[in-house]
Design an enzyme around this catalytic site. Structure first.
Site, mmCIF file in Angstrom:
data_model
loop_
_atom_site.group_PDB
_atom_site.id
_atom_site.type_symbol
_atom_site.label_atom_id
_atom_site.label_comp_id
_atom_site.label_asym_id
_atom_site.label_seq_id
_atom_site.Cartn_x
_atom_site.Cartn_y
_atom_site.Cartn_z
ATOM 1 C CE LYS A 218 -4.375 0.875 -0.004
ATOM 2 N NZ LYS A 218 -5.459 0.130 -0.241
HETATM 3 P P1 NAD Z 1 -12.838 8.501 -2.433
HETATM 4 O O1 NAD Z 1 -11.797 9.467 -1.905
HETATM 5 O O2 NAD Z 1 -13.291 8.231 -3.945
HETATM 6 O O3 NAD Z 1 -14.427 8.827 -1.541
HETATM 7 C C1 NAD Z 1 -14.074 8.796 -0.170
HETATM 8 C C2 NAD Z 1 -15.607 9.655 0.369
HETATM 9 O O4 NAD Z 1 -15.515 9.629 1.595
HETATM 10 C C3 NAD Z 1 -15.528 11.012 -0.249
HETATM 11 O O5 NAD Z 1 -16.812 11.223 -1.004
HETATM 12 C C4 NAD Z 1 -15.158 11.600 0.897
HETATM 13 O O6 NAD Z 1 -15.766 12.938 0.888
HETATM 14 C C5 NAD Z 1 -15.865 10.971 2.208
HETATM 15 N N1 NAD Z 1 -15.347 11.254 3.389
HETATM 16 C C6 NAD Z 1 -13.893 11.533 3.851
HETATM 17 N N2 NAD Z 1 -14.014 11.643 4.914
HETATM 18 C C7 NAD Z 1 -15.223 11.462 5.532
HETATM 19 C C8 NAD Z 1 -15.948 11.392 6.925
HETATM 20 N N3 NAD Z 1 -15.136 11.818 7.806
HETATM 21 N N4 NAD Z 1 -17.202 11.380 6.964
HETATM 22 C C9 NAD Z 1 -17.865 11.025 5.652
HETATM 23 N N5 NAD Z 1 -17.282 11.114 4.747
HETATM 24 C C10 NAD Z 1 -16.089 11.272 4.326
HETATM 25 O O7 NAD Z 1 -12.340 7.039 -1.942
HETATM 26 P P2 NAD Z 1 -12.642 5.483 -2.336
HETATM 27 O O8 NAD Z 1 -11.760 5.128 -3.253
HETATM 28 O O9 NAD Z 1 -14.271 5.596 -2.601
HETATM 29 O O10 NAD Z 1 -12.412 4.731 -1.026
HETATM 30 C C11 NAD Z 1 -13.309 4.969 0.256
HETATM 31 C C12 NAD Z 1 -12.736 3.529 1.157
HETATM 32 O O11 NAD Z 1 -12.747 2.228 0.328
HETATM 33 C C13 NAD Z 1 -11.135 3.604 1.621
HETATM 34 O O12 NAD Z 1 -11.668 3.096 2.839
HETATM 35 C C14 NAD Z 1 -10.547 2.874 0.562
HETATM 36 O O13 NAD Z 1 -9.386 2.215 1.253
HETATM 37 C C15 NAD Z 1 -11.526 1.711 0.548
HETATM 38 N N6 NAD Z 1 -11.080 1.251 -0.988
HETATM 39 C C16 NAD Z 1 -11.028 1.629 -2.162
HETATM 40 C C17 NAD Z 1 -10.853 1.139 -3.245
HETATM 41 C C18 NAD Z 1 -10.992 1.667 -4.597
HETATM 42 O O14 NAD Z 1 -11.108 0.861 -5.673
HETATM 43 N N7 NAD Z 1 -11.081 2.821 -4.800
HETATM 44 C C19 NAD Z 1 -10.587 -0.420 -3.178
HETATM 45 C C20 NAD Z 1 -10.966 -1.030 -2.238
HETATM 46 C C21 NAD Z 1 -10.961 -0.416 -1.017
#
Ligand code: NAD
Length: 478
Positions: free
Chosen positions: A109
């Protein structure tokens, strides 16, 4: 902001506790257990970029948890609070995630301490390019050694810049595009990667609702139709999960929690309109299609059937776990439930579909993208039309038989249209993802139900994946 209270174990310690709980039930030699637990290495880099007339220094990380299989794989996160502990926890989760969904990678990561909203696109491109340069020159980005992907705060654009930087530094590497996944289609990406993690959450829930015993364990009934869902974080993962569950499974998204608060509508929120509002205004406040709740986190505790934390780690912790009403939680984010909260929720009978499985759709489709890059051909290109002509043969023959025998059957136009269409890349990716999510869930639930000493799906998931990692180390003679 990460919100793990100071009196609780850190994210990394939480992951370790969860690992230890499972490892205690296994017959691993102490040496091998320790080898699998520890993070192999973490590289910390500080680099300067000249921006707005001055040199700005950024701190980045790339952790490698386990190299039992290579390349190692894991996203790159852009967030102000990124730190070594978090990156190592996420790298470790990647190891177990890949093992659980049988993606042939070790876990890694990366992260950069930055608030991407403070910089414009050109500035972000320059910062990303410089970060990529630092990692590439140490083989911490490399198609056969370490392959990043998007995570929180990053997306297609950053991945395209990384791929381009790698290609510039490795001009004779014919597999250069496979150095990173989550790229745009025109830069070597694959159909269905952006939606993959949210799509995987949908497939995971569909698989859960195929097992009456599991539905009962969560005190629920029926299927996804009409289920009331709370989503925290309407970013890449949360948005796609919410959209598909509403449009294709008939669920209702009653609450969306974002950074500035939550928005609520018992009839179900218009997810596309809400997303457009967030993109335009930066938050959910003033959204016309629902009631605004100032204290967003309190909406985690609202009545619902399914809670989907899809933002960040530690949001369900000892301070609120006892008040959570959802009977089923699916961890779309990584580590949204602390180890302490996990205990409280288990005691309450809440069923948790754990992160190492629930959000594995991203790495699964990343695996397909990596394979596509190495094979230099899009999935379905060779067989699609051949498949269509074979189906056409059958349809024509059936129609001829019906005519010649006077039976008078007619195939419905809808059936014909669906049956005649050969699978393109998107259909194949979705089919591979669906198969992966079903198979991995079945492996987990079998352990959950068969062993009296396994209390939940998380421990079952860890048991399945640790056993696979251990087998791989043993095969190497360790
Ligand atoms: P992203 O940046 O696209 O979205 C995150 C969202 O959460 C945003 O809309 C942001 O405004 C919101 N956010 C941030 N802080 C917040 C808070 N305190 N309260 C409420 N909302 C809040 O990120 P993502 O890619 O959707 O990732 C989200 C989660 O999923 C992370 O934990 C990431 O590790 C996990 N994840 C993502 C992927 C991927 O393919 N993108 C894959 C596996 C896991």
């Amino acid at each position: 902001m990460a919100s793990i209270p100071a009196n609780e174990p850190s994210f990394r310690q939480s992951v370790e506790l969860m690992f230890n709980r499972a490892a205690a039930l296994m017959d691993l030699s102490p040496g091998l257990e320790e080898k699998i637990r520890v993070c192999n290495s973490t590289y910390v880099v500080r680099f300067g970029v000249k921006l707005r007339g001055e040199i700005k220094t950024f701190t980045g990380y790339r952790s490698v948890h386990s190299e039992h299989m290579e390349p190692v794989k894991g996203g790159i996160r852009y967030a102000p609070n990124v730190n070594q502990d978090e990156v190592e926890a996420l790298a470790s989760l990647m190891t177990f995630k890949c093992a659980l969904v049988e993606a042939p990678f070790g876990g890694s990561k990366g992260g950069l301490c930055i608030d991407p909203r403070e910089w414009d696109e050109d500035e972000l491109d320059r910062i990303t390019r410089r970060f990529a340069y630092e990692l590439i020159k140490r083989d911490l980005i490399n198609p056969s050694q370490n392959v990043p992907a998007p995570d929180m705060g990053t997306g297609e654009r950053e991945m395209a810049v990384i791929a381009d930087q790698y290609a510039r530094m490795n001009t004779t590497d014919i597999n250069a595009k496979a150095c990173v996944t989550g790229k745009p289609i025109h830069a070597g990406g694959i159909q269905g990667r952006i939606e993959a993690t949210g799509r995987g959450v949908q497939y995971a829930l569909r698989e859960f609702f195929r097992h009456p015993e599991d539905i009962k364990a969560a005190n629920l009934s029926g299927d996804l139709e009409g289920k009331r869902i709370i989503v925290q974080g309407l970013g890449n993962v949360g948005y796609h999960a919410a959209l598909f569950l509403r449009d294709e499974d008939g669920a209702k998204i009653t609450h969306v929690i974002e950074r500035d608060g939550a928005v609520h509508n018992d009839q179900g929120l218009d997810i596309e309109a809400l997303r457009a509002h967030i993109v335009a205004t930066g938050g959910v406040r003033d959204f016309k299609g629902g009631t605004f709740i100032e204290d967003g986190a309190s909406a985690l505790e609202a009545e619902c059937d399914i809670l989907i934390p899809a933002a960040l780690e530690g949001v369900i912790n000892l301070s609120n776990a006892a008040r959570i009403k959802a009977p089923l939680i699916i961890e779309a984010a990584n580590g949204p439930i602390t180890a302490g909260a996990d205990d409280v929720l288990r005691e309450k009978g809440v069923v948790i579909i754990p992160d190492l499985y629930a959000n594995a759709g991203g790495v699964t489709v990343s695996y397909f993208e990596w394979v596509k890059n190495l094979s230099h051909i899009r999935f379905g290109r060779m067989q699609r039309r051949q498949e269509e002509s074979r189906h056409e043969l059958i349809v024509n023959e059936l129609e001829r038989l019906s005519r010649d025998t006077g039976i008078g059957w007619t195939l419905s136009p809808d059936f014909k249209q669906k049956y005649l269409r050969g699978a393109g890349e998107l259909e194949l990716v979705r089919s591979g993802l669906d198969d992966t999510m079903r198979t991995a869930y079945q492996a987990m639930r079998e352990v959950w139900h068969d062993r009296h000493d396994v209390p939940d799906l998380r421990m079952a998931g860890f048991l399945v994946s640790i056993a696979r990692v251990a087998a791989s180390y043993r095969a190497k003679g360790l």
